[in-house]
Design a protein around this motif. Structure first.
Motif, PDB file in Angstrom:
ATOM      1  N   TRP A 262      58.371  11.219 -14.497  1.00  0.00           N
ATOM      2  CA  TRP A 262      58.725  12.567 -14.042  1.00  0.00           C
ATOM      3  C   TRP A 262      59.898  13.104 -14.878  1.00  0.00           C
ATOM      4  CZ3 TRP A 262      56.230  16.004 -11.269  1.00  0.00           C
ATOM      5  CH2 TRP A 262      56.923  17.125 -10.802  1.00  0.00           C
ATOM      6  N   GLU A 263      60.910  12.280 -15.071  1.00  0.00           N
ATOM      7  CA  GLU A 263      62.064  12.688 -15.893  1.00  0.00           C
ATOM      8  C   GLU A 263      61.636  12.961 -17.329  1.00  0.00           C
ATOM      9  OE1 GLU A 263      65.285   9.876 -15.509  1.00  0.00           O
ATOM     10  OE2 GLU A 263      65.182   9.984 -13.322  1.00  0.00           O
ATOM     11  N   PHE A 264      60.743  12.138 -17.870  1.00  0.00           N
ATOM     12  CA  PHE A 264      60.213  12.347 -19.218  1.00  0.00           C
ATOM     13  C   PHE A 264      59.510  13.708 -19.306  1.00  0.00           C
ATOM     14  CE2 PHE A 264      56.411  12.165 -21.875  1.00  0.00           C
ATOM     15  CZ  PHE A 264      56.976  11.938 -23.115  1.00  0.00           C
ATOM     16  N   LEU A 265      58.651  14.017 -18.330  1.00  0.00           N
ATOM     17  CA  LEU A 265      57.929  15.286 -18.333  1.00  0.00           C
ATOM     18  C   LEU A 265      58.884  16.466 -18.200  1.00  0.00           C
ATOM     19  CD1 LEU A 265      54.862  14.351 -16.092  1.00  0.00           C
ATOM     20  CD2 LEU A 265      54.877  14.697 -18.578  1.00  0.00           C
TER      21      LEU A 265
ATOM     22  N   GLU B 100      53.423  17.244 -28.986  1.00  0.00           N
ATOM     23  CA  GLU B 100      53.678  15.969 -29.666  1.00  0.00           C
ATOM     24  C   GLU B 100      54.342  14.973 -28.712  1.00  0.00           C
ATOM     25  OE1 GLU B 100      56.165  15.662 -33.299  1.00  0.00           O
ATOM     26  OE2 GLU B 100      54.806  17.226 -34.037  1.00  0.00           O
ATOM     27  N   VAL B 101      55.345  15.461 -27.993  1.00  0.00           N
ATOM     28  CA  VAL B 101      56.077  14.620 -27.052  1.00  0.00           C
ATOM     29  C   VAL B 101      55.193  14.261 -25.855  1.00  0.00           C
ATOM     30  CG1 VAL B 101      58.019  14.579 -25.432  1.00  0.00           C
ATOM     31  CG2 VAL B 101      58.351  15.416 -27.762  1.00  0.00           C
ATOM     32  N   LEU B 102      54.479  15.242 -25.305  1.00  0.00           N
ATOM     33  CA  LEU B 102      53.639  14.987 -24.136  1.00  0.00           C
ATOM     34  C   LEU B 102      52.540  13.978 -24.435  1.00  0.00           C
ATOM     35  CD1 LEU B 102      53.295  18.529 -22.549  1.00  0.00           C
ATOM     36  CD2 LEU B 102      54.501  16.553 -21.604  1.00  0.00           C
ATOM     37  N   ASP B 103      52.135  13.888 -25.682  1.00  0.00           N
ATOM     38  CA  ASP B 103      51.102  12.924 -26.049  1.00  0.00           C
ATOM     39  C   ASP B 103      51.523  11.487 -25.707  1.00  0.00           C
ATOM     40  OD1 ASP B 103      48.450  12.720 -27.067  1.00  0.00           O
ATOM     41  OD2 ASP B 103      49.267  11.820 -28.883  1.00  0.00           O
ATOM     42  N   GLN B 104      52.842  11.235 -25.704  1.00  0.00           N
ATOM     43  CA  GLN B 104      53.344   9.899 -25.343  1.00  0.00           C
ATOM     44  C   GLN B 104      52.996   9.523 -23.902  1.00  0.00           C
ATOM     45  OE1 GLN B 104      57.527   9.113 -26.183  1.00  0.00           O
ATOM     46  NE2 GLN B 104      57.527  10.888 -27.526  1.00  0.00           N
TER      47      GLN B 104
ATOM     48  N   ILE C 265      63.110  12.606 -27.381  1.00  0.00           N
ATOM     49  CA  ILE C 265      62.795  12.172 -26.025  1.00  0.00           C
ATOM     50  C   ILE C 265      61.933  10.928 -26.165  1.00  0.00           C
ATOM     51  CG2 ILE C 265      61.660  12.742 -23.859  1.00  0.00           C
ATOM     52  CD1 ILE C 265      62.007  15.692 -24.594  1.00  0.00           C
ATOM     53  N   GLU C 266      62.369   9.867 -25.540  1.00  0.00           N
ATOM     54  CA  GLU C 266      61.583   8.648 -25.597  1.00  0.00           C
ATOM     55  C   GLU C 266      61.133   8.276 -24.195  1.00  0.00           C
ATOM     56  OE1 GLU C 266      61.905   4.090 -27.194  1.00  0.00           O
ATOM     57  OE2 GLU C 266      63.219   5.626 -28.044  1.00  0.00           O
ATOM     58  N   ARG C 267      59.866   8.000 -24.062  1.00  0.00           N
ATOM     59  CA  ARG C 267      59.322   7.622 -22.770  1.00  0.00           C
ATOM     60  C   ARG C 267      59.584   6.148 -22.508  1.00  0.00           C
ATOM     61  NH1 ARG C 267      53.744   6.201 -21.381  1.00  0.00           N
ATOM     62  NH2 ARG C 267      53.630   6.251 -19.145  1.00  0.00           N
ATOM     63  N   ILE C 268      60.022   5.846 -21.286  1.00  0.00           N
ATOM     64  CA  ILE C 268      60.154   4.459 -20.847  1.00  0.00           C
ATOM     65  C   ILE C 268      58.788   4.048 -20.325  1.00  0.00           C
ATOM     66  CG2 ILE C 268      61.253   2.902 -19.194  1.00  0.00           C
ATOM     67  CD1 ILE C 268      63.632   4.908 -19.166  1.00  0.00           C
ATOM     68  N   PHE C 269      58.183   3.053 -20.955  1.00  0.00           N
ATOM     69  CA  PHE C 269      56.844   2.655 -20.546  1.00  0.00           C
ATOM     70  C   PHE C 269      56.865   2.008 -19.171  1.00  0.00           C
ATOM     71  CE2 PHE C 269      56.315   2.720 -25.211  1.00  0.00           C
ATOM     72  CZ  PHE C 269      55.310   3.671 -25.260  1.00  0.00           C
TER      73      PHE C 269
END
Length: 154
Positions: free
Chosen positions: A129-132, A146-150, A11-15
Motif C-alpha cells: 500500500w505504501e509502495f502504491l 515503470e514503477v507500478l510494474d514492480q 521507489i523500491e518495493r519491499i517484496f
C-alpha cells in the motif's frame, strides 16, 4: 524557454514475505470510470449466483463496496489454486488508464493477495500500500507505469 528537471524516481518495493499472487481485473471498463484511477483495496469474493459464470470471483473495493470487476477466466484456475478453498481473499491494488493504438482511453487494474500468518500478511499488504501510494505521486505517466510494474513481481 524553461525546461523542467527530469523527475527523479527512487521507489523500491519491499517484496512480500508471505505467499502472494497478482491478478488482473477483468471487465473493469463495465464497472469503473476515470474517477476510480488510483489505489484500491478490498476482497475477492466467490460469486456462485453469477448468471454468466457460477465459478466467478468478484473483485470488490472495500470502502465503497463497489464491484470493480472479476478474476478473468484465463486466471481463475491460478486464483483457485492460490486461494486454496477460501471463499474470500483480501487484496491491495491499483487502477490506471492507458491509451490504445487507435487512441481510445481504457482502464486496467491489478490486485495482489497474500497468504500466511495474519501479522505477516498485514505487514506485506501495508508495505505494498505504501509502495502504491508513492507510485501514484509520480507525475509522469511513463515513470509511474515503470514503477507500478514492480507491483506484479514476487
Amino acid at each position: 524557454a524553461v525546461t523542467e528537471e527530469p523527475e527523479v524516481v527512487e521507489i523500491e518495493r519491499i517484496f512480500p514475505e508471505s505467499k502472494s499472487e497478482w491478478f488482473r481485473i477483468a471487465g473493469i471498463s463495465h464497472h469503473c470510470s476515470r474517477r476510480d484511477i488510483g489505489m484500491i483495496s478490498g476482497e475477492m469474493i466467490d460469486d456462485p449466483k453469477n448468471q454468466h459464470d457460477r465459478d466467478a470471483v468478484m473483485i470488490v473495493e472495500a470502502n465503497r463496496t463497489q464491484l470493480l470487476g472479476y478474476i478473468g477466466r484465463e486466471e481463475k484456475n491460478a486464483y483457485r489454486k492460490f486461494a486454496d478453498g477460501r471463499k474470500r481473499m483480501p487484496f491491495v491494488g491499483f487502477i490506471e488508464e492507458y491509451i490504445t493504438e487507435d487512441g481510445r482511453a481504457c482502464l486496467f487494474g491489478v490486485v495482489r493477495s497474500y497468504l500466511g500468518d495474519e501479522e505477516t500478511v498485514q505487514k506485506d499488504a501495508n508495505n505494498d500500500w505504501e509502495f502504491l501510494e508513492k507510485a501514484f505521486r509520480i507525475r509522469s505517466y511513463e515513470k509511474r507505469m515503470e514503477v507500478l510494474d514492480q507491483f506484479k513481481y514476487r
